[in-house]
Design an enzyme around this catalytic site. Structure first.
Site, PDB file in Angstrom:
ATOM      1  N   SER A 156       0.815  -1.209   0.000  1.00 22.15           N
ATOM      2  CA  SER A 156       0.000   0.000   0.000  1.00 22.15           C
ATOM      3  C   SER A 156       0.857   1.271   0.000  1.00 22.15           C
ATOM      4  O   SER A 156       1.638   1.496  -0.913  1.00 22.15           O
ATOM      5  CB  SER A 156      -0.953  -0.049   1.202  1.00 22.15           C
ATOM      6  OG  SER A 156      -1.893   0.989   1.158  1.00 22.15           O
ATOM      7  N   ASP A 213      -2.499   6.140  -3.467  1.00 24.87           N
ATOM      8  CA  ASP A 213      -1.384   5.515  -2.763  1.00 24.87           C
ATOM      9  C   ASP A 213      -0.813   4.401  -3.642  1.00 24.87           C
ATOM     10  O   ASP A 213      -1.229   4.231  -4.794  1.00 24.87           O
ATOM     11  CB  ASP A 213      -1.814   5.005  -1.386  1.00 24.87           C
ATOM     12  CG  ASP A 213      -2.846   3.889  -1.459  1.00 24.87           C
ATOM     13  OD1 ASP A 213      -3.525   3.776  -2.493  1.00 24.87           O
ATOM     14  OD2 ASP A 213      -2.977   3.127  -0.484  1.00 24.87           O
ATOM     15  N   ASP A 252      -1.020   1.159  -3.951  1.00 26.22           N
ATOM     16  CA  ASP A 252      -1.856   0.136  -4.590  1.00 26.22           C
ATOM     17  C   ASP A 252      -3.197   0.691  -5.035  1.00 26.22           C
ATOM     18  O   ASP A 252      -4.066  -0.050  -5.490  1.00 26.22           O
ATOM     19  CB  ASP A 252      -2.049  -1.073  -3.673  1.00 26.22           C
ATOM     20  CG  ASP A 252      -2.917  -0.783  -2.459  1.00 26.22           C
ATOM     21  OD1 ASP A 252      -3.003   0.400  -2.050  1.00 26.22           O
ATOM     22  OD2 ASP A 252      -3.509  -1.725  -1.906  1.00 26.22           O
ATOM     23  N   ASP A 283      -5.874   1.853  -3.595  1.00 32.52           N
ATOM     24  CA  ASP A 283      -7.173   1.560  -2.982  1.00 32.52           C
ATOM     25  C   ASP A 283      -7.701   2.759  -2.200  1.00 32.52           C
ATOM     26  O   ASP A 283      -8.730   2.671  -1.547  1.00 32.52           O
ATOM     27  CB  ASP A 283      -7.103   0.309  -2.099  1.00 32.52           C
ATOM     28  CG  ASP A 283      -6.212   0.472  -0.884  1.00 32.52           C
ATOM     29  OD1 ASP A 283      -5.477   1.475  -0.792  1.00 32.52           O
ATOM     30  OD2 ASP A 283      -6.230  -0.429  -0.011  1.00 32.52           O
TER      31      ASP A 283
END
Length: 443
Positions: free
Chosen positions: A101, A238, A240, A242
């Site tokens: 992340s 960010d 990843d 999400d």
């Protein structure tokens, strides 16, 4: 050994904590727990962000899955929510995402998803841990899994998020910061196809620069780019993708609470907000809750963590929720927080209204919020009478103009003291006062 799974999969420094051997063993155990026993050729999909360590971890995960008899589709570099969407869309028994992340490049993580695209419940994670290293009969010959590349499936995800868009983005000038992460290709493409004029930063991943001074945890470069280029809005993801945060045309930061307020009011006006309710965590700003009350929207609170938000949404039939950090879950379109989806709907609200983002965000007034982490204390004593009395006195002083939250850390010997008040000075004074009570009472 402590529990391997944290709040968002298994994470650690890749190569030291998260080794290839552990990645392979976890994948074998997950395959045994999550595969459909009645299916002759079970299937898994695997995606990753651009971290250098993702290359060897992907190889280990794929090897573990295929050696257990699962066919594997390698999706390549794409966002976590894309893997969550493609898992059920491609009929897979499980999905795997390799990412840490917003963490720096040396970290990485393994996240398993159910065949419906949801994060695993604690009980399933515990079962995977229990079956690590167990003896098993290894398939041979035609029974071993086959591995194929499926990089083209990214288009299926992009088309899906675009199909959810309530209004095109024609005329909007947007700077997008992809954090040198998983969204570096799909986000600019989706925004362009939605009609926006797009300029980018953070779209040149080299495996080591993910989240390095850019992205949703470092908004300075995005703010500078928006101001320098005269853009209407800035969007930051960010690593990843999400989650997302935003920046207004004049450089002001728009956090997850403000994004949720804008979207909740737009959805309610269009009759798309299930039960006129938003699910948020206890860390959401009091200003958000007051604005929602004024707008006739109920706010249901959960513990901190997007998984708890999602659990409550699924339990009670709500379809919208999220966190101050920018994790926003639109359950009508996604099974997890989706930064690209959220940003498209936020920009659609701007385009449809014809108003600047700053004006839309003014529907809520953020109260000053001060957080003090009191370290090296006994977090199990957070319910001591003296501390509760001090909190009660502080709440009496604040009345309806603020609030106090005392929260033990889930992983460290630490108690968090959060105070919201009408002024930053008042919030700081009260937080410091309560932090001292914590030190004396729980030290």
């Amino acid at each position: 050994m402590g529990r391997l799974f944290g709040t968002d999969g298994v994470r650690g420094v890749a190569g030291r904590d998260l080794t290839a051997e552990l990645a392979m063993d976890l994948s074998v155990a997950a395959a045994h727990v999550l595969r459909d026993a009645g299916r002759s050729r079970p299937l898994a999909v695997v995606g990753r962000d651009p971290r250098a360590s993702g290359e060897f971890l992907e190889a280990a995960v794929v090897a573990g899955l295929a050696s257990s008899g699962m066919d594997v589709l390698r999706l390549g570099v794409l966002p976590t929510p894309a893997v969550a969407y493609l898992t059920p869309e491609l009929g897979a028994d499980l999905g795997v995402m390799l990412s840490a992340s917003h963490n720096p490049a040396p970290d990485n993580g393994i996240k398993f998803l159910t065949r419906q695209g949801f994060k695993l419940p604690d009980a399933v994670e515990n079962e995977i841990e229990r079956r690590l290293g167990e003896k098993w009969e290894r398939p041979v010959g035609a029974a071993v899994g086959r591995v194929r590349e499926a990089y083209g499936e990214t288009e299926r995800y992009v088309s899906h998020v675009l199909s959810s868009l309530p209004h095109r983005l024609d005329g909007l000038r947007v700077v997008v910061d992809c954090a040198h992460g998983a969204a570096h290709m799909v986000a600019p493409e989706a925004l362009l196809r939605a009609g926006a004029e797009v300029e980018t930063i953070g779209t040149a991943p080299d495996g080591l620069n993910i989240n390095d001074g850019v992205g949703s945890t470092h908004l300075g470069p995005l703010r500078e780019a928006v101001l320098a280029r005269g853009a209407d809005v800035g969007i930051a993801y960010d690593g990843d993708a999400d989650r997302c945060l935003a920046v207004t045309a004049d450089g002001a930061e728009i956090d997850g609470d403000q994004i949720m307020a804008i979207l909740a009011m737009a959805m309610r006006a269009e009759g798309r907000l299930a039960k006129d309710t938003v699910v948020a965590t206890v860390m959401s700003n009091l200003g958000f809750k007051l604005a929602m009350r004024e707008a006739g929207v109920t706010v249901v609170e959960t513990a901190v963590g997007d998984r708890y938000v999602l659990e409550r949404m699924r339990e009670d039939g709500f379809t919208f929720g999220g966190e101050q950090s920018g994790h926003v879950i639109m359950l009508d379109h996604a099974t997890t927080g989706d930064g690209l989806l959220t940003s498209l709907h936020l920009l659609a609200a701007v385009a449809r209204s014809g108003k600047p983002l700053a004006e839309l965000a003014s529907v809520m007034t953020k109260l000053p919020q001060v957080l003090v982490n009191v370290k090296n204390v006994d977090k199990n004593r957070a319910g001591e009478a003296a501390l509760l009395a001090a909190v009660a006195q502080a709440e009496l002083e604040l009345g309806d103009t603020g609030r106090v939250l005392i929260r033990p850390s889930g992983t460290e010997p630490m108690i968090r003291v959060m105070v919201e008040a009408a002024s930053h000075d008042q919030a700081t004074e009260m937080a410091d006062r309560l932090a001292e009570v914590v030190r004396v009472t729980c030290g």
